[in-house]
Design a protein around this motif. Structure first.
Motif, PDB file in Angstrom:
ATOM      1  N   MET A  31     -35.221 -62.711 -29.664  1.00  0.00           N
ATOM      2  CA  MET A  31     -35.150 -61.415 -28.974  1.00  0.00           C
ATOM      3  C   MET A  31     -35.656 -60.273 -29.850  1.00  0.00           C
ATOM      4  SD  MET A  31     -34.182 -61.535 -25.854  1.00  0.00           S
ATOM      5  CE  MET A  31     -33.780 -59.804 -25.566  1.00  0.00           C
ATOM      6  N   GLU A  32     -35.847 -60.557 -31.137  1.00  0.00           N
ATOM      7  CA  GLU A  32     -36.046 -59.471 -32.095  1.00  0.00           C
ATOM      8  C   GLU A  32     -37.508 -59.124 -32.376  1.00  0.00           C
ATOM      9  OE1 GLU A  32     -32.555 -59.791 -31.425  1.00  0.00           O
ATOM     10  OE2 GLU A  32     -32.692 -61.424 -32.844  1.00  0.00           O
ATOM     11  N   TYR A  33     -38.432 -59.705 -31.624  1.00  0.00           N
ATOM     12  CA  TYR A  33     -39.844 -59.387 -31.856  1.00  0.00           C
ATOM     13  C   TYR A  33     -40.385 -58.427 -30.796  1.00  0.00           C
ATOM     14  CZ  TYR A  33     -39.794 -62.642 -35.684  1.00  0.00           C
ATOM     15  OH  TYR A  33     -39.505 -63.242 -36.891  1.00  0.00           O
ATOM     16  N   GLY A  34     -39.580 -57.449 -30.459  1.00  0.00           N
ATOM     17  CA  GLY A  34     -40.013 -56.427 -29.504  1.00  0.00           C
ATOM     18  C   GLY A  34     -39.024 -56.223 -28.376  1.00  0.00           C
ATOM     19  N   ALA A  35     -38.522 -57.335 -27.814  1.00  0.00           N
ATOM     20  CA  ALA A  35     -37.634 -57.233 -26.646  1.00  0.00           C
ATOM     21  C   ALA A  35     -36.374 -56.414 -26.957  1.00  0.00           C
ATOM     22  CB  ALA A  35     -37.237 -58.627 -26.173  1.00  0.00           C
ATOM     23  N   SER A  36     -35.890 -56.514 -28.176  1.00  0.00           N
ATOM     24  CA  SER A  36     -34.619 -55.839 -28.486  1.00  0.00           C
ATOM     25  C   SER A  36     -34.725 -54.316 -28.417  1.00  0.00           C
ATOM     26  CB  SER A  36     -34.063 -56.292 -29.840  1.00  0.00           C
ATOM     27  OG  SER A  36     -34.874 -55.853 -30.895  1.00  0.00           O
ATOM     28  N   ALA A  37     -35.946 -53.783 -28.456  1.00  0.00           N
ATOM     29  CA  ALA A  37     -36.094 -52.327 -28.273  1.00  0.00           C
ATOM     30  C   ALA A  37     -35.713 -51.939 -26.846  1.00  0.00           C
ATOM     31  CB  ALA A  37     -37.534 -51.891 -28.577  1.00  0.00           C
ATOM     32  N   ALA A  38     -36.135 -52.765 -25.881  1.00  0.00           N
ATOM     33  CA  ALA A  38     -35.736 -52.506 -24.481  1.00  0.00           C
ATOM     34  C   ALA A  38     -34.234 -52.688 -24.329  1.00  0.00           C
ATOM     35  CB  ALA A  38     -36.490 -53.446 -23.541  1.00  0.00           C
ATOM     36  N   VAL A  39     -33.703 -53.690 -25.014  1.00  0.00           N
ATOM     37  CA  VAL A  39     -32.253 -53.930 -24.943  1.00  0.00           C
ATOM     38  C   VAL A  39     -31.490 -52.713 -25.453  1.00  0.00           C
ATOM     39  CG1 VAL A  39     -30.368 -55.342 -25.864  1.00  0.00           C
ATOM     40  CG2 VAL A  39     -32.491 -56.439 -25.091  1.00  0.00           C
ATOM     41  N   ALA A  40     -31.954 -52.145 -26.545  1.00  0.00           N
ATOM     42  CA  ALA A  40     -31.292 -50.953 -27.087  1.00  0.00           C
ATOM     43  C   ALA A  40     -31.307 -49.813 -26.067  1.00  0.00           C
ATOM     44  CB  ALA A  40     -31.976 -50.514 -28.388  1.00  0.00           C
ATOM     45  N   ALA A  41     -32.417 -49.698 -25.341  1.00  0.00           N
ATOM     46  CA  ALA A  41     -32.505 -48.655 -24.304  1.00  0.00           C
ATOM     47  C   ALA A  41     -31.548 -48.957 -23.160  1.00  0.00           C
ATOM     48  CB  ALA A  41     -33.945 -48.564 -23.788  1.00  0.00           C
ATOM     49  N   TRP A  42     -31.460 -50.215 -22.785  1.00  0.00           N
ATOM     50  CA  TRP A  42     -30.566 -50.586 -21.680  1.00  0.00           C
ATOM     51  C   TRP A  42     -29.104 -50.346 -22.046  1.00  0.00           C
ATOM     52  CZ3 TRP A  42     -33.801 -55.643 -21.184  1.00  0.00           C
ATOM     53  CH2 TRP A  42     -34.923 -55.391 -20.373  1.00  0.00           C
ATOM     54  N   THR A  43     -28.701 -50.795 -23.226  1.00  0.00           N
ATOM     55  CA  THR A  43     -27.280 -50.612 -23.592  1.00  0.00           C
ATOM     56  C   THR A  43     -26.960 -49.123 -23.745  1.00  0.00           C
ATOM     57  OG1 THR A  43     -27.731 -50.938 -25.953  1.00  0.00           O
ATOM     58  CG2 THR A  43     -27.069 -52.891 -24.683  1.00  0.00           C
ATOM     59  N   ALA A  44     -27.922 -48.350 -24.239  1.00  0.00           N
ATOM     60  CA  ALA A  44     -27.700 -46.897 -24.356  1.00  0.00           C
ATOM     61  C   ALA A  44     -27.517 -46.264 -22.976  1.00  0.00           C
ATOM     62  CB  ALA A  44     -28.875 -46.238 -25.085  1.00  0.00           C
ATOM     63  N   ALA A  45     -28.129 -46.872 -21.966  1.00  0.00           N
ATOM     64  CA  ALA A  45     -28.014 -46.361 -20.589  1.00  0.00           C
ATOM     65  C   ALA A  45     -26.782 -46.911 -19.876  1.00  0.00           C
ATOM     66  CB  ALA A  45     -29.279 -46.720 -19.807  1.00  0.00           C
TER      67      ALA A  45
END
Ligand code: ZN
Length: 245
Positions: A31-45
């Protein structure tokens, strides 16, 4: 003026009423080769994100699997914390020898029915990916995840999940494939989430030390996300192929 011009930018992923997202990948760090940036945005939302890893990544380092499995699990836990993921689930299918089949699909379908996600994310499962030959587990994991999302929605497939475990059928809205060469949508992210994604990959300390000549996360992740942003008309973005179910 040309007719039917190709859109200059990818449309933004629609997240109306999305409350839960399940991410299914083969290994710690996938998950850590790019996807986790979207995850960070989702959890922040305020979206709840669950990670389902199909293996413990025990065959990925020089040390013995008994040593590596708990080590990588710990590093994944730290990676999850960096992007706001509290629900980490790890199956114990054999790393490097992930087998496509009903057993794997049932295990994923079980978690889909438990989590009841609006969206399911997996990683590119094409034979050629990331500029080379895709890893065997990655091919199996992504395709099994795609199949299992359908299985989870069909009450006549894996009937034992309902009859013995009380898990009723669940219909996720869409499958998102990250790292796909033909993305259909983008999830724009902010600089803060780019930093979180760098922190999430950096959390795999022992693993990164093991991989010879692995570039520093800060040396390439922002660039990948910037390239995604160029396709989306934003500074940074994660690109996704969206398949509606
Ligand atoms: Zn992997």
């Amino acid at each position: 003026m040309t007719e039917n011009p190709v859109p200059a930018t990818l449309p933004t992923l629609v997240e109306d009423d999305v409350r839960r997202i399940l991410c299914v990948v083969a290994h710690p760090d996938d998950m850590e080769y790019g996807a986790s940036a979207a995850v960070a945005a989702w959890t922040a939302a305020g979206i709840e994100v669950t990670y389902l890893l199909l293996t413990r990544g025990e065959a990925g380092m020089a040390e013995a699997p008994e040593v590596v499995a708990p080590l990588r699990e710990g590093e994944q836990r730290a990676a999850c914390a960096a992007v706001g993921v509290r629900d980490l689930r790890i199956l114990e299918h054999p790393d490097g020898m992930l087998t496509a089949g009903l057993a794997l699909r049932r295990d994923i379908a079980r978690v889909v029915r438990q989590v009841r996600p609006d969206l399911v994310l997996t990683a590119n499962f094409e034979v050629e990916a990331y500029g080379s030959l895709n890893q065997a587990d990655h091919r199996v994991a992504g395709l099994a995840a795609a199949d299992a999302v359908r299985d989870a929605a069909n009450p006549w497939v894996f009937r034992e999940l309902a009859e013995q475990e009380g898990l009723e059928a669940w219909h996720a809205r869409a499958l998102l494939v990250v790292g796909h060469p033909r993305p259909t949508h983008a999830r724009p992210v902010q600089e803060e989430q780019v930093r979180a994604s760098v922190a999430s990959l950096s959390a795999h300390v022992a693993y990164l030390r093991h991989v010879a000549d692995h570039p520093a996360p800060e040396a390439f992740l922002p660039e990948i996300l910037r390239e995604g942003g160029a396709e989306a008309g934003t500074a940074y973005a994660v690109t996704l192929r969206v398949l509606h179910l």
